[in-house]
Every structure is written in structure tokens, then in C-alpha cells.
Write a protein that holds these residues in place. Structure first.
Motif, PDB file in Angstrom:
ATOM      1  N   GLY A  41      -0.745  24.778  -0.967  1.00  0.00           N
ATOM      2  CA  GLY A  41       0.641  25.015  -0.562  1.00  0.00           C
ATOM      3  C   GLY A  41       1.329  23.796   0.026  1.00  0.00           C
ATOM      4  N   VAL A  42       0.566  22.731   0.205  1.00  0.00           N
ATOM      5  CA  VAL A  42       1.077  21.515   0.846  1.00  0.00           C
ATOM      6  C   VAL A  42       1.620  20.563  -0.222  1.00  0.00           C
ATOM      7  CG1 VAL A  42       0.322  19.527   2.198  1.00  0.00           C
ATOM      8  CG2 VAL A  42      -0.570  21.785   2.729  1.00  0.00           C
ATOM      9  N   SER A  43       2.684  19.831   0.096  1.00  0.00           N
ATOM     10  CA  SER A  43       3.305  18.932  -0.893  1.00  0.00           C
ATOM     11  C   SER A  43       2.326  17.841  -1.334  1.00  0.00           C
ATOM     12  CB  SER A  43       4.541  18.271  -0.308  1.00  0.00           C
ATOM     13  OG  SER A  43       4.173  17.277   0.621  1.00  0.00           O
ATOM     14  N   ARG A  44       2.662  17.208  -2.452  1.00  0.00           N
ATOM     15  CA  ARG A  44       1.784  16.179  -3.017  1.00  0.00           C
ATOM     16  C   ARG A  44       1.583  15.014  -2.032  1.00  0.00           C
ATOM     17  NH1 ARG A  44       3.697  13.863  -8.673  1.00  0.00           N
ATOM     18  NH2 ARG A  44       3.991  16.105  -8.981  1.00  0.00           N
ATOM     19  N   VAL A  45       2.680  14.565  -1.456  1.00  0.00           N
ATOM     20  CA  VAL A  45       2.614  13.427  -0.527  1.00  0.00           C
ATOM     21  C   VAL A  45       1.779  13.777   0.704  1.00  0.00           C
ATOM     22  CG1 VAL A  45       3.996  11.971   1.007  1.00  0.00           C
ATOM     23  CG2 VAL A  45       4.826  12.503  -1.285  1.00  0.00           C
ATOM     24  N   ARG A  46       2.028  14.959   1.251  1.00  0.00           N
ATOM     25  CA  ARG A  46       1.280  15.398   2.435  1.00  0.00           C
ATOM     26  C   ARG A  46      -0.205  15.593   2.093  1.00  0.00           C
ATOM     27  NH1 ARG A  46      -0.201  14.577   6.908  1.00  0.00           N
ATOM     28  NH2 ARG A  46      -0.966  16.291   8.152  1.00  0.00           N
ATOM     29  N   SER A  47      -0.469  16.074   0.877  1.00  0.00           N
ATOM     30  CA  SER A  47      -1.858  16.243   0.432  1.00  0.00           C
ATOM     31  C   SER A  47      -2.606  14.912   0.479  1.00  0.00           C
ATOM     32  CB  SER A  47      -1.914  16.795  -0.997  1.00  0.00           C
ATOM     33  OG  SER A  47      -1.384  18.090  -1.056  1.00  0.00           O
ATOM     34  N   LEU A  48      -1.952  13.863  -0.027  1.00  0.00           N
ATOM     35  CA  LEU A  48      -2.592  12.542  -0.024  1.00  0.00           C
ATOM     36  C   LEU A  48      -2.856  12.092   1.412  1.00  0.00           C
ATOM     37  CD1 LEU A  48      -3.611   9.954  -1.430  1.00  0.00           C
ATOM     38  CD2 LEU A  48      -1.270   9.077  -1.320  1.00  0.00           C
ATOM     39  N   GLU A  49      -1.905  12.311   2.289  1.00  0.00           N
ATOM     40  CA  GLU A  49      -2.085  11.910   3.693  1.00  0.00           C
ATOM     41  C   GLU A  49      -3.293  12.625   4.307  1.00  0.00           C
ATOM     42  OE1 GLU A  49       2.641  10.980   4.594  1.00  0.00           O
ATOM     43  OE2 GLU A  49       1.706  12.775   5.456  1.00  0.00           O
ATOM     44  N   ILE A  50      -3.398  13.927   4.032  1.00  0.00           N
ATOM     45  CA  ILE A  50      -4.530  14.697   4.571  1.00  0.00           C
ATOM     46  C   ILE A  50      -5.849  14.171   3.995  1.00  0.00           C
ATOM     47  CG2 ILE A  50      -5.601  16.991   4.664  1.00  0.00           C
ATOM     48  CD1 ILE A  50      -2.718  18.179   4.629  1.00  0.00           C
ATOM     49  N   LEU A  51      -5.847  13.915   2.692  1.00  0.00           N
ATOM     50  CA  LEU A  51      -7.046  13.383   2.034  1.00  0.00           C
ATOM     51  C   LEU A  51      -7.480  12.058   2.662  1.00  0.00           C
ATOM     52  CD1 LEU A  51      -8.495  13.893  -1.114  1.00  0.00           C
ATOM     53  CD2 LEU A  51      -7.569  11.596  -1.225  1.00  0.00           C
ATOM     54  N   LEU A  52      -6.525  11.177   2.893  1.00  0.00           N
ATOM     55  CA  LEU A  52      -6.846   9.866   3.475  1.00  0.00           C
ATOM     56  C   LEU A  52      -7.332   9.997   4.909  1.00  0.00           C
ATOM     57  CD1 LEU A  52      -3.864   7.783   1.994  1.00  0.00           C
ATOM     58  CD2 LEU A  52      -6.262   7.716   1.266  1.00  0.00           C
ATOM     59  N   GLU A  53      -6.760  10.995   5.627  1.00  0.00           N
ATOM     60  CA  GLU A  53      -7.240  11.273   6.996  1.00  0.00           C
ATOM     61  C   GLU A  53      -8.702  11.706   6.952  1.00  0.00           C
ATOM     62  OE1 GLU A  53      -4.650  14.174   8.931  1.00  0.00           O
ATOM     63  OE2 GLU A  53      -2.934  12.850   8.515  1.00  0.00           O
ATOM     64  N   ILE A  54      -9.034  12.585   5.994  1.00  0.00           N
ATOM     65  CA  ILE A  54     -10.413  13.065   5.849  1.00  0.00           C
ATOM     66  C   ILE A  54     -11.354  11.883   5.595  1.00  0.00           C
ATOM     67  CG2 ILE A  54     -11.974  14.397   4.345  1.00  0.00           C
ATOM     68  CD1 ILE A  54      -9.537  16.370   3.981  1.00  0.00           C
ATOM     69  N   GLY A  55     -10.915  10.951   4.745  1.00  0.00           N
ATOM     70  CA  GLY A  55     -11.734   9.786   4.427  1.00  0.00           C
ATOM     71  C   GLY A  55     -11.697   8.711   5.494  1.00  0.00           C
ATOM     72  N   GLY A  56     -10.811   8.892   6.490  1.00  0.00           N
ATOM     73  CA  GLY A  56     -10.664   7.876   7.533  1.00  0.00           C
ATOM     74  C   GLY A  56     -10.147   6.560   6.982  1.00  0.00           C
ATOM     75  N   ILE A  57      -9.253   6.681   6.009  1.00  0.00           N
ATOM     76  CA  ILE A  57      -8.773   5.482   5.319  1.00  0.00           C
ATOM     77  C   ILE A  57      -7.292   5.273   5.604  1.00  0.00           C
ATOM     78  CG2 ILE A  57      -8.180   4.643   2.999  1.00  0.00           C
ATOM     79  CD1 ILE A  57     -10.861   5.790   2.079  1.00  0.00           C
ATOM     80  N   SER A  58      -6.910   4.039   5.897  1.00  0.00           N
ATOM     81  CA  SER A  58      -5.476   3.762   6.023  1.00  0.00           C
ATOM     82  C   SER A  58      -5.099   2.657   5.038  1.00  0.00           C
ATOM     83  CB  SER A  58      -5.116   3.433   7.481  1.00  0.00           C
ATOM     84  OG  SER A  58      -5.049   2.064   7.686  1.00  0.00           O
ATOM     85  N   ILE A  59      -4.034   2.903   4.291  1.00  0.00           N
ATOM     86  CA  ILE A  59      -3.642   1.991   3.210  1.00  0.00           C
ATOM     87  C   ILE A  59      -2.136   1.759   3.219  1.00  0.00           C
ATOM     88  CG2 ILE A  59      -5.532   2.469   1.591  1.00  0.00           C
ATOM     89  CD1 ILE A  59      -3.524   4.505   0.261  1.00  0.00           C
ATOM     90  N   SER A  60      -1.691   0.795   2.442  1.00  0.00           N
ATOM     91  CA  SER A  60      -0.263   0.462   2.375  1.00  0.00           C
ATOM     92  C   SER A  60       0.519   1.533   1.628  1.00  0.00           C
ATOM     93  CB  SER A  60      -0.081  -0.872   1.651  1.00  0.00           C
ATOM     94  OG  SER A  60      -0.463  -0.711   0.293  1.00  0.00           O
TER      95      SER A  60
END
Ligand code: G6P
Ligand code: MG
Length: 216
Positions: free
Chosen positions: A45-64
């Protein structure tokens, strides 16, 4: 009095969550971390952009920002690889029967989905022309749990929000329907969707007289 129905797409009419999962998992694999089906629940139910943010949070990754745009495009290309193969046999149990029933009763229904791919998916499964209106990720600015998507749906139905019944499989969607002052129907696990006004495991469980009491 008159009521109308607003349907979420992913998880209510079709099971695209499995394809979203495969596409996001591929990205996580490439980035070198584990992405489980439990994690995937958070993206429903979460938007595509927000999904990516959550995924990156799970991976502990920060990117440009630039990299993010790149990943959003490649994830969607992978996802499109799955959904462009979808056919009517992927409509979830009870969904076609419910639309037939609503047609017979003269109850109008619209789509209220966060997905920008919603029109494509509806065309693939042959249901695009059935809906009185389509509200999708291309037409909203605020994602669920914001009620915007459903409020635009109510406008398309020409009905007050309290005359709208929302079918949803995501916590964010149930919240959005509740904030919009609509009747919320949770499809799926009732413990997960415990904020819904009504709960059913799937659309086949909906009693024949379900809409009767809502019309009074
Ligand atoms: C639906 C799905 C989400 C998905 C969102 C955006 O709400 O439940 O998992 O992230 O749509 O989908 P899209 O097709 O635009 O990437
Ligand atoms: Mg959904």
C-alpha cells in the motif's frame, strides 16, 4: 440510500505483492542484504518512492538522489517484466463475482490504488473498462495513509465519503479509509488489519447480504 465501492488493486483484486517482492528482492540482493517476505509487508500500500526508502533503511544503506532514481527505474523495469505477462486467470478468488454482483445491483465502483502501474494491470486482466473511475499513483500527491486517493474516489462516485465502502489489504489503506470517514473492509489477516470496520480472509468470504445493511 445509495452507496459506492472503492477497490484497492494490489492484494485485493490481484496478487501483485509477490511480483513487487521479487523485484525489490533483486535490488536488495544486488545491494548485498537480505530482504524477507516479512519486510515486504511494510511495503504494501506504500508508494514506490517510499518503498525504496524503507528498503534502504532495512539494508542500512544511504545513497544519492541520483542513485535512488536509477534504482526506482530498474525496480519498475523488473516489475513490468512480471506484470506484462499477467492475464485474467490472476484475478483473485471472488473478485470477478463481486464486480458482477455490484453491476447487477447497480452499485458503482472505482479503483483507489497507490500504483502507477494500475491501468496497465487492469488492462492485462481485462477489468479496465469495468470501473466507473480510476484513481491511481499517477493522480494523487499524498500516499496512503493519507485519505486523498479515496476522497478523489468518492468524488468520482459523486458520493459523500460515509457512503463509500473501501476494500483494502494494507494497514496504510485501512487507515486512509478510516480517516476519510468511509466504511473500511480489510481483506487478509484480521489481526494485521484490526483497525478495519469489517474483516474477511478473501473476497469469497463476503456474505451475500453484506451491502444490504450499509444501504440503510
Ligand atoms: C500498491 C502496492 C505497493 C506499491 C504501490 C506502488 O499500493 O501495494 O506495494 O509500492 O502500489 O506501485 P507501483 O506499481 O507504482 O510501483
Ligand atoms: Mg493493496
Amino acid at each position: 440510500s445509495k452507496i459506492g465501492v472503492i477497490f484497492d488493486l494490489d492484494g485485493v483484486i490481484v496478487d501483485t505483492a509477490k511480483y513487487h517482492y521479487l523485484a525489490w528482492k533483486k535490488l536488495a540482493d544486488d545491494l548485498g542484504f537480505e530482504f524477507t517476505e516479512e519486510h515486504n509487508e511494510l511495503l504494501k500500500g506504500v508508494s514506490r518512492v517510499r518503498s525504496l526508502e524503507i528498503l534502504l533503511e532495512i539494508g542500512g544503506i544511504s545513497i544519492s538522489e541520483e542513485k535512488k532514481q536509477e534504482y526506482l527505474i530498474s525496480k519498475n523495469e523488473d516489475y513490468l517484466g512480471f506484470i506484462t505477462k499477467m492475464q485474467a486467470d490472476e484475478i483473485l478468488p471472488g473478485a470477478s463475482e463481486l464486480l458482477d454482483f455490484l453491476d447487477k445491483e447497480g452499485i458503482k465502483y472505482v479503483l483507489g490504488s497507490a500504483s502507477k502501474n494500475a491501468p496497465l494491470i487492469l488492462r492485462q486482466i481485462g477489468l479496465f473498462d469495468r470501473f466507473a473511475g480510476i484513481v491511481d499513483g499517477n493522480s494523487v500527491s499524498k500516499a496512503k495513509p493519507d485519505p486523498e486517493v479515496f476522497l478523489i474516489g468518492a468524488e468520482k462516485l459523486s458520493l459523500e465519503p460515509n457512503k463509500c465502502v473501501v476494500f483494502e489489504d494494507a494497514i496504510a489503506g485501512i487507515e486512509a479509509a478510516n480517516v476519510a470517514n468511509m466504511t473500511s473492509v480489510g481483506i487478509g489477516d484480521k489481526d494485521t488489519l484490526n483497525e478495519a470496520d469489517y474483516n474477511f480472509k478473501d473476497l469469497t468470504e463476503l456474505p451475500q447480504d453484506f451491502f444490504d445493511k450499509l444501504m440503510n
